[in-house]
Write a protein that holds these residues in place. Sequence first.
Motif, PDB file in Angstrom:
ATOM      1  N   ILE A 255       0.878  -0.887   0.009  1.00 49.85           N
ATOM      2  CA  ILE A 255      -0.057  -0.003   0.047  1.00 49.85           C
ATOM      3  C   ILE A 255       0.973   1.208   0.172  1.00 49.85           C
ATOM      4  O   ILE A 255       0.329   1.794  -0.708  1.00 49.85           O
ATOM      5  CB  ILE A 255      -0.567  -0.632   1.275  1.00 49.85           C
ATOM      6  N   HIS A 256       1.733   1.069   0.514  1.00 50.88           N
ATOM      7  CA  HIS A 256       3.098   2.089   0.953  1.00 50.88           C
ATOM      8  C   HIS A 256       3.489   2.676  -0.216  1.00 50.88           C
ATOM      9  O   HIS A 256       3.395   3.841  -0.704  1.00 50.88           O
ATOM     10  CB  HIS A 256       3.582   1.936   1.646  1.00 50.88           C
ATOM     11  N   ARG A 257       3.844   1.352  -1.576  1.00 50.80           N
ATOM     12  CA  ARG A 257       4.244   1.512  -2.244  1.00 50.80           C
ATOM     13  C   ARG A 257       3.367   2.261  -3.340  1.00 50.80           C
ATOM     14  O   ARG A 257       4.024   3.285  -4.354  1.00 50.80           O
ATOM     15  CB  ARG A 257       5.073   0.510  -2.742  1.00 50.80           C
ATOM     16  N   SER A 258       1.816   1.816  -3.232  1.00 50.05           N
ATOM     17  CA  SER A 258       1.042   2.432  -4.225  1.00 50.05           C
ATOM     18  C   SER A 258       0.956   3.954  -4.136  1.00 50.05           C
ATOM     19  O   SER A 258       1.188   4.802  -5.284  1.00 50.05           O
ATOM     20  CB  SER A 258       0.109   1.712  -3.853  1.00 50.05           C
ATOM     21  N   LEU A 259       0.953   4.487  -2.993  1.00 49.67           N
ATOM     22  CA  LEU A 259       0.482   5.712  -2.975  1.00 49.67           C
ATOM     23  C   LEU A 259       2.096   6.417  -3.190  1.00 49.67           C
ATOM     24  O   LEU A 259       1.358   7.456  -4.178  1.00 49.67           O
ATOM     25  CB  LEU A 259       0.233   5.912  -1.275  1.00 49.67           C
ATOM     26  N   LEU A 260       2.695   6.166  -3.381  1.00 48.45           N
ATOM     27  CA  LEU A 260       4.355   6.972  -3.413  1.00 48.45           C
ATOM     28  C   LEU A 260       4.008   6.698  -5.247  1.00 48.45           C
ATOM     29  O   LEU A 260       5.280   7.679  -5.340  1.00 48.45           O
ATOM     30  CB  LEU A 260       5.406   6.325  -2.971  1.00 48.45           C
ATOM     31  N   SER A 261       4.000   5.806  -5.000  1.00 49.45           N
ATOM     32  CA  SER A 261       4.345   5.047  -7.044  1.00 49.45           C
ATOM     33  C   SER A 261       3.221   6.510  -7.239  1.00 49.45           C
ATOM     34  O   SER A 261       3.982   7.237  -8.549  1.00 49.45           O
ATOM     35  CB  SER A 261       3.810   4.295  -7.799  1.00 49.45           C
ATOM     36  N   GLU A 280      -2.992  12.114 -20.080  1.00 50.17           N
ATOM     37  CA  GLU A 280      -4.514  11.554 -19.913  1.00 50.17           C
ATOM     38  C   GLU A 280      -4.042  10.267 -19.443  1.00 50.17           C
ATOM     39  O   GLU A 280      -4.183   9.427 -18.444  1.00 50.17           O
ATOM     40  CB  GLU A 280      -4.899  11.233 -21.382  1.00 50.17           C
ATOM     41  N   LYS A 281      -3.083   9.324 -19.594  1.00 47.61           N
ATOM     42  CA  LYS A 281      -2.662   7.690 -19.359  1.00 47.61           C
ATOM     43  C   LYS A 281      -1.784   8.266 -18.335  1.00 47.61           C
ATOM     44  O   LYS A 281      -2.243   7.045 -17.119  1.00 47.61           O
ATOM     45  CB  LYS A 281      -1.817   7.030 -20.495  1.00 47.61           C
ATOM     46  N   GLN A 282      -1.282   8.857 -17.568  1.00 42.50           N
ATOM     47  CA  GLN A 282      -1.047   9.307 -15.927  1.00 42.50           C
ATOM     48  C   GLN A 282      -2.283   9.024 -15.139  1.00 42.50           C
ATOM     49  O   GLN A 282      -1.953   9.354 -13.684  1.00 42.50           O
ATOM     50  CB  GLN A 282       0.110  10.242 -15.536  1.00 42.50           C
ATOM     51  N   ARG A 283      -2.965   9.864 -15.349  1.00 43.67           N
ATOM     52  CA  ARG A 283      -4.024  10.318 -14.283  1.00 43.67           C
ATOM     53  C   ARG A 283      -4.954   9.770 -14.427  1.00 43.67           C
ATOM     54  O   ARG A 283      -5.314   9.303 -12.935  1.00 43.67           O
ATOM     55  CB  ARG A 283      -5.181  11.915 -15.444  1.00 43.67           C
ATOM     56  N   HIS A 284      -5.425   8.725 -15.557  1.00 38.19           N
ATOM     57  CA  HIS A 284      -6.350   7.846 -14.904  1.00 38.19           C
ATOM     58  C   HIS A 284      -5.653   6.047 -14.482  1.00 38.19           C
ATOM     59  O   HIS A 284      -6.030   5.861 -13.719  1.00 38.19           O
ATOM     60  CB  HIS A 284      -6.572   6.913 -16.822  1.00 38.19           C
ATOM     61  N   ALA A 285      -4.270   6.522 -14.900  1.00 36.73           N
ATOM     62  CA  ALA A 285      -3.211   5.588 -14.180  1.00 36.73           C
ATOM     63  C   ALA A 285      -3.176   5.402 -12.521  1.00 36.73           C
ATOM     64  O   ALA A 285      -3.191   4.711 -11.530  1.00 36.73           O
ATOM     65  CB  ALA A 285      -1.791   4.995 -14.346  1.00 36.73           C
ATOM     66  N   ALA A 286      -3.426   6.713 -11.837  1.00 35.90           N
ATOM     67  CA  ALA A 286      -3.207   7.618 -11.094  1.00 35.90           C
ATOM     68  C   ALA A 286      -4.267   7.127  -9.765  1.00 35.90           C
ATOM     69  O   ALA A 286      -4.590   6.601  -8.702  1.00 35.90           O
ATOM     70  CB  ALA A 286      -3.249   9.172 -10.795  1.00 35.90           C
ATOM     71  N   PHE A 290      -4.676   5.084  -6.805  1.00 31.93           N
ATOM     72  CA  PHE A 290      -5.890   5.087  -5.756  1.00 31.93           C
ATOM     73  C   PHE A 290      -6.825   4.563  -5.230  1.00 31.93           C
ATOM     74  O   PHE A 290      -6.840   4.166  -3.942  1.00 31.93           O
ATOM     75  CB  PHE A 290      -5.764   6.621  -5.603  1.00 31.93           C
ATOM     76  N   ARG A 291      -7.236   3.666  -6.286  1.00 31.57           N
ATOM     77  CA  ARG A 291      -8.925   3.159  -5.712  1.00 31.57           C
ATOM     78  C   ARG A 291      -8.549   2.425  -5.255  1.00 31.57           C
ATOM     79  O   ARG A 291      -9.398   0.810  -4.882  1.00 31.57           O
ATOM     80  CB  ARG A 291      -9.937   2.921  -6.742  1.00 31.57           C
ATOM     81  N   SER A 292      -6.634   1.249  -6.037  1.00 33.40           N
ATOM     82  CA  SER A 292      -6.483  -0.101  -5.217  1.00 33.40           C
ATOM     83  C   SER A 292      -6.014  -0.198  -3.592  1.00 33.40           C
ATOM     84  O   SER A 292      -6.615  -1.369  -3.420  1.00 33.40           O
ATOM     85  CB  SER A 292      -5.860  -0.386  -6.244  1.00 33.40           C
ATOM     86  N   VAL A 293      -5.725   1.244  -3.033  1.00 28.89           N
ATOM     87  CA  VAL A 293      -5.354   1.326  -2.242  1.00 28.89           C
ATOM     88  C   VAL A 293      -6.181   1.412  -1.196  1.00 28.89           C
ATOM     89  O   VAL A 293      -6.637   0.903   0.056  1.00 28.89           O
ATOM     90  CB  VAL A 293      -4.269   2.562  -2.217  1.00 28.89           C
ATOM     91  N   GLU A 294      -7.191   1.971  -1.672  1.00 29.45           N
ATOM     92  CA  GLU A 294      -9.335   1.586  -0.915  1.00 29.45           C
ATOM     93  C   GLU A 294      -9.256   0.701  -0.239  1.00 29.45           C
ATOM     94  O   GLU A 294      -9.736   0.226   0.451  1.00 29.45           O
ATOM     95  CB  GLU A 294     -10.196   3.233  -1.243  1.00 29.45           C
ATOM     96  N   GLU A 295      -8.889  -0.205  -1.809  1.00 29.95           N
ATOM     97  CA  GLU A 295      -9.486  -1.760  -1.826  1.00 29.95           C
ATOM     98  C   GLU A 295      -8.873  -2.140  -0.460  1.00 29.95           C
ATOM     99  O   GLU A 295      -8.828  -3.038   0.147  1.00 29.95           O
ATOM    100  CB  GLU A 295      -9.859  -2.168  -2.885  1.00 29.95           C
ATOM    101  N   LYS A 296      -7.217  -2.081  -1.011  1.00 27.68           N
ATOM    102  CA  LYS A 296      -6.158  -3.127   0.300  1.00 27.68           C
ATOM    103  C   LYS A 296      -6.163  -2.819   1.311  1.00 27.68           C
ATOM    104  O   LYS A 296      -6.478  -3.371   2.399  1.00 27.68           O
ATOM    105  CB  LYS A 296      -4.696  -2.604  -0.474  1.00 27.68           C
TER     106      LYS A 296
END
Length: 373
Positions: A255-261, A280-286, A290-296
């Motif tokens: 989770i920590h790595r995901s936030l910092l990525s 656009e690609k970076q925004r969508h990936a971000a 972030f949503r995966s972090v909430e699930e994790k």
Amino acid sequence: MANGKPAVSSIVKRKSSDQQQLPWRPFKDRPSGIWIDETVARIKETAQPELIDSLFRNHIPKDAKFRVLKHLITVDGRKRPEADNCPCPMCTPNRFLTGSLVWFYELHCCAFIGNCCANDDVLAEAEKERKWRDRRDTEETYLLDALPLVAAKLTVLEGLKPVALEAVRAYRKFRKTLPLVHDQLRKMKHHHSGQLTLTEIIRDESEENDDYFGPAGFKGRGKDGIESRDHTFGTFSGHIAVHRDYNPTKELEDIHRSLLSVAAGSYNQEALDFIVGMTEKQRHAAVVIFRSVEEKIVNFRARLQDLASFYTRENAEKLDQFFTDKLNSVYYKVEFTNYRSGPVLTFKRGSNTYDLVRGSWAEKLGFDWPSSE
């Protein structure tokens, strides 16, 4: 003039010189979602878009390019004073009741037009553009809310490290101290969904008369000629405790790595500045990250709560019945004790005693996770 045809803007200007133009609000950029929602609500409420000053109500050329802001808006014809249809600025009065709110990006205006005035190709392209912009707006809004919370979330993750470490120790002690118990419960989880089950052999027909048939209700004769019945002792709780490898510490690190990525060192700057610099690609990936972090983080908490449920009196009673039954080849007497330091499950066999101490980590799972909601 292009290809012998005057530009759209010149047509509008020429029209304005011929007749009095109704006022409108200019939109050099796509209007905000707030204005769109308010205008759609007003169209539906009044059923008279021709009276809305911010809309362009003068004649618009048929070839004017637009982008759909809100598609398929239906007006209640009963609300119209003359019980007629709405006028379309691109064609004729008394034309339609279902239309679209659109933005003419070259004319810098918005209008409510009938669907009849856009051919399939133009409307499809306009709808595609609208969906793209809607997704962009949604993602930007999400990031504007999420980015300022990154620093606070990292602080929470730091505080959860001791909790995860203590939980790992409790889990590993169980796995290493009582490997036979751990293995048998894992099989119960995989084969019986956690229901504690022991199978009794009623008759092995390989050693009996082939004419024998067991009583109804028993498991029928299979190819091996064995009849059996199951004895169940309830479903044990804390299935995560019998996983082959459970490591909440690694979950926190992920989770920590995901936030910092997404926001390594950038979450302290203005969120808007950071988002503007994204592709656009970076925004969508971000947004996805972030949503995966909430699930994790939800799963992280849920798994720890599940592990804590293994150390309960009710669970100890079920395990005791299961491991002391004569059908179980792995014998242990299981007792529950609740000390000031927390609950303990004690497994006894002969003179050997094994204590599984839960620890205080389970009391720290009510942590507050920063949220914009």
